[in-house]
Design a protein around this motif. Sequence first.
Motif, PDB file in Angstrom:
ATOM      1  N   CYS A  14     -23.246  63.445  15.899  1.00 54.74           N
ATOM      2  CA  CYS A  14     -24.573  62.931  15.547  1.00 54.74           C
ATOM      3  C   CYS A  14     -24.666  61.416  15.777  1.00 54.74           C
ATOM      4  O   CYS A  14     -25.732  60.907  16.123  1.00 54.74           O
ATOM      5  CB  CYS A  14     -24.878  63.244  14.084  1.00 54.74           C
ATOM      6  SG  CYS A  14     -25.062  64.989  13.742  1.00 54.74           S
ATOM      7  N   PHE A  15     -23.589  60.718  15.586  1.00 61.42           N
ATOM      8  CA  PHE A  15     -23.561  59.260  15.664  1.00 61.42           C
ATOM      9  C   PHE A  15     -23.640  58.766  17.103  1.00 61.42           C
ATOM     10  O   PHE A  15     -24.386  57.840  17.419  1.00 61.42           O
ATOM     11  CB  PHE A  15     -22.264  58.761  15.013  1.00 61.42           C
ATOM     12  CG  PHE A  15     -22.214  57.286  14.773  1.00 61.42           C
ATOM     13  CD1 PHE A  15     -22.626  56.757  13.570  1.00 61.42           C
ATOM     14  CD2 PHE A  15     -21.729  56.426  15.746  1.00 61.42           C
ATOM     15  CE1 PHE A  15     -22.563  55.393  13.335  1.00 61.42           C
ATOM     16  CE2 PHE A  15     -21.665  55.064  15.530  1.00 61.42           C
ATOM     17  CZ  PHE A  15     -22.085  54.549  14.312  1.00 61.42           C
ATOM     18  N   HIS A  16     -22.853  59.372  17.966  1.00 61.19           N
ATOM     19  CA  HIS A  16     -22.706  58.881  19.344  1.00 61.19           C
ATOM     20  C   HIS A  16     -24.027  58.821  20.115  1.00 61.19           C
ATOM     21  O   HIS A  16     -24.284  57.814  20.795  1.00 61.19           O
ATOM     22  CB  HIS A  16     -21.668  59.716  20.093  1.00 61.19           C
ATOM     23  CG  HIS A  16     -21.197  59.063  21.346  1.00 61.19           C
ATOM     24  ND1 HIS A  16     -21.883  59.174  22.524  1.00 61.19           N
ATOM     25  CD2 HIS A  16     -20.124  58.275  21.597  1.00 61.19           C
ATOM     26  CE1 HIS A  16     -21.247  58.494  23.458  1.00 61.19           C
ATOM     27  NE2 HIS A  16     -20.176  57.936  22.918  1.00 61.19           N
ATOM     28  N   PRO A  17     -24.896  59.813  20.056  1.00 64.34           N
ATOM     29  CA  PRO A  17     -26.156  59.716  20.808  1.00 64.34           C
ATOM     30  C   PRO A  17     -27.043  58.541  20.387  1.00 64.34           C
ATOM     31  O   PRO A  17     -27.786  57.999  21.196  1.00 64.34           O
ATOM     32  CB  PRO A  17     -26.856  61.039  20.512  1.00 64.34           C
ATOM     33  CG  PRO A  17     -25.777  61.977  20.133  1.00 64.34           C
ATOM     34  CD  PRO A  17     -24.735  61.131  19.444  1.00 64.34           C
ATOM     35  N   HIS A  18     -26.957  58.129  19.141  1.00 67.79           N
ATOM     36  CA  HIS A  18     -27.801  57.039  18.646  1.00 67.79           C
ATOM     37  C   HIS A  18     -27.245  55.657  18.974  1.00 67.79           C
ATOM     38  O   HIS A  18     -28.000  54.726  19.221  1.00 67.79           O
ATOM     39  CB  HIS A  18     -27.998  57.154  17.139  1.00 67.79           C
ATOM     40  CG  HIS A  18     -28.809  58.348  16.751  1.00 67.79           C
ATOM     41  ND1 HIS A  18     -30.172  58.411  16.915  1.00 67.79           N
ATOM     42  CD2 HIS A  18     -28.443  59.546  16.247  1.00 67.79           C
ATOM     43  CE1 HIS A  18     -30.607  59.581  16.516  1.00 67.79           C
ATOM     44  NE2 HIS A  18     -29.575  60.293  16.099  1.00 67.79           N
ATOM     45  N   TYR A  19     -25.925  55.526  18.939  1.00 70.11           N
ATOM     46  CA  TYR A  19     -25.305  54.218  19.114  1.00 70.11           C
ATOM     47  C   TYR A  19     -24.539  54.073  20.430  1.00 70.11           C
ATOM     48  O   TYR A  19     -24.191  52.968  20.812  1.00 70.11           O
ATOM     49  CB  TYR A  19     -24.369  53.903  17.938  1.00 70.11           C
ATOM     50  CG  TYR A  19     -25.117  53.760  16.638  1.00 70.11           C
ATOM     51  CD1 TYR A  19     -25.744  52.572  16.307  1.00 70.11           C
ATOM     52  CD2 TYR A  19     -25.210  54.822  15.742  1.00 70.11           C
ATOM     53  CE1 TYR A  19     -26.438  52.434  15.115  1.00 70.11           C
ATOM     54  CE2 TYR A  19     -25.909  54.691  14.549  1.00 70.11           C
ATOM     55  CZ  TYR A  19     -26.519  53.497  14.246  1.00 70.11           C
ATOM     56  OH  TYR A  19     -27.204  53.371  13.070  1.00 70.11           O
ATOM     57  N   GLY A  20     -24.236  55.182  21.074  1.00 72.11           N
ATOM     58  CA  GLY A  20     -23.522  55.147  22.342  1.00 72.11           C
ATOM     59  C   GLY A  20     -22.027  54.884  22.218  1.00 72.11           C
ATOM     60  O   GLY A  20     -21.344  54.694  23.214  1.00 72.11           O
ATOM     61  N   ILE A  21     -21.532  54.855  20.994  1.00 71.15           N
ATOM     62  CA  ILE A  21     -20.110  54.644  20.728  1.00 71.15           C
ATOM     63  C   ILE A  21     -19.711  55.516  19.546  1.00 71.15           C
ATOM     64  O   ILE A  21     -20.559  56.034  18.823  1.00 71.15           O
ATOM     65  CB  ILE A  21     -19.797  53.164  20.418  1.00 71.15           C
ATOM     66  CG1 ILE A  21     -20.681  52.642  19.286  1.00 71.15           C
ATOM     67  CG2 ILE A  21     -19.936  52.298  21.653  1.00 71.15           C
ATOM     68  CD1 ILE A  21     -20.391  51.209  18.868  1.00 71.15           C
ATOM     69  N   SER A  22     -18.413  55.650  19.348  1.00 70.83           N
ATOM     70  CA  SER A  22     -17.925  56.438  18.219  1.00 70.83           C
ATOM     71  C   SER A  22     -18.063  55.642  16.916  1.00 70.83           C
ATOM     72  O   SER A  22     -18.163  54.406  16.942  1.00 70.83           O
ATOM     73  CB  SER A  22     -16.457  56.811  18.432  1.00 70.83           C
ATOM     74  OG  SER A  22     -15.636  55.673  18.273  1.00 70.83           O
TER      75      SER A  22
END
Length: 77
Positions: A14-22
């Motif tokens: 869920c995090f990666h698509p919003h921020y582009g990083i882990s």
Amino acid sequence: MPRGGHRPRQIERCFHPHYGISPLVYVNLRRLNEARSLLLRGRMGTSVTDAALASGFSHWGASRPSTASGSFAVLFL
């Protein structure tokens, strides 16, 4: 199940698509920026080690690029 009710992999998906990083990279970038901020606004006598520890780093070795000091150098020097 973890305390928050979500598994680590689900959080990362869920995090990666919003921020582009882990999430781990995000946290480390936040810590590095905090350490930099402390150093820039610090008074004489503020050490790099003190800034690192205050920012949540417990290992500040310069021998490997994966350490906080190596990452700091890559980002800010």
